[in-house]
Motif scaffolding. Structure first.
Motif, mmCIF file in Angstrom:
data_model
loop_
_atom_site.group_PDB
_atom_site.id
_atom_site.type_symbol
_atom_site.label_atom_id
_atom_site.label_comp_id
_atom_site.label_asym_id
_atom_site.label_seq_id
_atom_site.Cartn_x
_atom_site.Cartn_y
_atom_site.Cartn_z
ATOM 1 N N THR A 17 0.834 -1.194 0.000
ATOM 2 C CA THR A 17 0.000 0.000 0.000
ATOM 3 C C THR A 17 0.868 1.243 0.000
ATOM 4 N N ALA A 18 0.262 2.370 -0.360
ATOM 5 C CA ALA A 18 0.999 3.629 -0.363
ATOM 6 C C ALA A 18 1.509 3.949 1.041
ATOM 7 N N ARG A 19 0.686 3.668 2.050
ATOM 8 C CA ARG A 19 1.095 3.963 3.416
ATOM 9 C C ARG A 19 2.277 3.112 3.837
ATOM 10 N N GLU A 20 2.263 1.828 3.461
ATOM 11 C CA GLU A 20 3.392 0.955 3.784
ATOM 12 C C GLU A 20 4.678 1.452 3.129
ATOM 13 N N TYR A 21 4.550 1.930 1.884
ATOM 14 C CA TYR A 21 5.707 2.441 1.157
ATOM 15 C C TYR A 21 6.292 3.659 1.877
ATOM 16 N N VAL A 22 5.413 4.583 2.282
ATOM 17 C CA VAL A 22 5.866 5.795 2.955
ATOM 18 C C VAL A 22 6.497 5.467 4.297
ATOM 19 N N ASP A 23 5.854 4.574 5.053
ATOM 20 C CA ASP A 23 6.407 4.193 6.352
ATOM 21 C C ASP A 23 7.805 3.611 6.207
#
Length: 530
Positions: A353-359
């Protein structure tokens, strides 16, 4: 010119590091003797260990060149350049190297060499040449850098990264430290190759003239190219990424010296220029249809406004900031050189997910998160994060925004020093919140300008021929330089003439394309100074 095929490279470790070819144009046989039989016979000589190391060094740098500029996709044109390059390299002192010739997708007029036989010419250089002899002279010059081991020597002495990339021109000494620490240096400055010494350049000139002559090409071609460079220098915008004139010594002195070497080379091979290949028709037809100038499909600026038709997005950078559209990133630098904004992109890995990538990214840079907010920017799902991080020698304050659009995650970063954070946060926020989907049909359909080759229908001046073609999209002076002519020069019947047609049209910008942001900045965050 970031493209949907590009992935962010080291820059993602932030803070730790368009052919209207007229039917019937066919080449006529060159009015020269056949090419001399100069190709070496027998099996290739084994490569020495030193050669192997140099080749590997060149291969690694070649990957960086592709990532930075990209290669021009035209197999027929590449085959033409490679064939001529191999002919020139085969008569050099190092014919055993696995010579590689590439065309860079850049409008800049330049060429350069890397260790191990990697030679690059830009599409801008090819468009401005008018003969095979010119191209042979330039390729010979770059081959000369390799045979003289100028590239390897300079690179090893530099102590810098592959390609000898340096920060220069656009950033000051103070801001250079920020750029280096954040990994944004390459994007800001473009590709700045270390200059060769004067003696090395002159040595490459002399070697190249000899190679071109030995391969059967008129060595006077290099002088014709130098004349074009002189014309270009009078029109050049020195704010651009470096062209030949900025990475090679002054042309005037080299013209005089090269004339002597041409005479010596012709005498050494006991040939007259008219017995050698000039190849005017062949080259002109080879570049028919080549993209000219910046390719707007890969993004373009109109003042502070940036539009990317292929990726279908648009955004606005701060007024007065120095902007650069690189292949991997779009960057803007504050005139006071106290802050930088960069846009990169990445395709999300499967099942991420985009959030996983950012984290994952934030963990990788040891970010100290101060604020984090999921939001909608002009209807696009976004995440904004205010964080601080430490580079090799300094701390940095960053406003990051990750926006998902057409399954691509766009990574916007505003970077400055903690002490300057309050001064730049508003600019960072306004820029990042201007990101939007591009829906304007006219902007989406824009095409690049291309070289178009036509024949003169009668004997007339070049200026008259230009006036008869209102579809030309560049100034008459540019057409004159492209054809190595003056505007009042006479064209003979059936003479080939390079024109430039298509490209961005002024009326594409007569109506507003960038309405204001869909929401106003959060007053609470503004007042907090974070």
């Amino acid at each position: 010119m970031i493209t949907s095929r590009q992935f962010p490279l080291a820059l993602l470790a932030l803070l730790v590091c368009f052919f209207l070819a007229p039917v019937g144009l066919t080449a006529t046989p060159p009015e020269v003797a056949a090419r001399p039989a100069v190709l070496p016979s027998g099996p290739p000589a084994p490569l020495a260990q030193e050669d192997q190391g140099e080749i590997e060094q060149g291969r690694e740098a070649d990957r960086q060149v592709e990532a930075q500029y990209g290669f021009y996709e035209d197999e027929e044109l590449l085959a033409y350049v490679d064939r001529l390059g191999q002919e020139v390299a085969s008569v050099s002192e190092r014919p055993h190297l696995p010579w590689t010739f590439r065309i860079l997708d850049s409008p800049v007029v330049n060429a350069f060499a890397l260790p191990g036989g990697f030679i690059y010419v830009t599409r801008g250089l090819l468009a401005h040449m008018n003969s095979e002899a010119e191209l042979a002279g330039v390729l010979g010059h770059e081959v000369g850098h390799v045979t003289g081991k100028h590239s390897a020597g300079r690179q090893m002495r530099s102590g810098l990264a592959m390609l000898g990339m340096i920060i220069g021109g656009m950033v000051s000494d103070t801001f250079r430290e920020i750029a280096l620490d954040t990994g944004l240096a390459q994007s800001v400055s473009g590709l700045f190759l270390l200059k060769y010494s004067r003696d090395q350049e002159l040595d490459a000139d002399e070697r190249g003239i000899g190679y071109a002559t030995a391969a059967g090409y008129d060595p006077r071609g290099i002088g014709e190219f130098f004349a074009t460079l002189q014309s270009l220098e009078q029109q050049s915008d020195r704010r651009n990424v470096p062209g030949w004139a900025s990475t090679h010594p002054q042309v005037d002195d080299r013209i005089e010296r090269s004339a002597g070497w041409v005479a010596d080379s012709l005498a050494a091979y006991s040939v007259r220029p008219e017995e050698l290949i000039h190849g005017h028709t062949e080259h002109i037809l080879a570049v028919d249809g080549i993209v000219f100038g910046e390719n707007p499909r890969e993004g373009y600026f109109r003042g502070e406004r940036f539009v990317h038709p292929d990726l279908r997005f648009a955004m606005t950078f701060p007024v007065g900031w120095r902007v650069n559209n690189g292949r991997q990133a779009v960057t803007a630098v504050d005139p006071r050189e106290g802050a930088m904004i960069q846009l990169t992109l990445a395709e999300l890995p499967d099942n991420t997910t985009a959030r996983e990538y950012v984290d994952s990214y934030l963990r990788g840079v040891n970010a100290q998160i101060e604020e984090s907010e999921r939001t909608s920017v002009n209807g696009l799902e976004s995440l904004q994060v205010v964080f601080s991080a430490r580079g090799e020698s300094s701390n940095y304050a960053v406003l990051g925004q990750w926006t998902l659009h057409d399954c691509i995650l766009y990574h916007l970063l505003g970077v400055t020093s903690p002490s300057s954070w309050r001064s730049y946060r508003g600019a960072f926020l306004a820029c990042e919140e201007s990101f939007r989907e591009l829906t304007d049909a006219q902007a989406l359909d824009v095409q690049p300008a291309r070289v178009q080759v036509l024949r003169a229908p009668q004997r007339l001046q070049l200026v008259g021929f230009i006036e008869a073609h209102p579809e030309i999209s560049v100034p008459p002076a540019t057409i004159a330089i492209l054809n190595h002519l003056e505007l009042d020069d006479m064209l003979e019947v059936d003479a080939l003439v390079k024109l430039v047609t298509g490209g961005l049209q002024p009326d594409a910008f007569d109506h507003p394309m960038f309405p204001g942001p869909s929401r106003s900045p959060d007053k609470k965050r503004q007042e907090s100074g974070k």
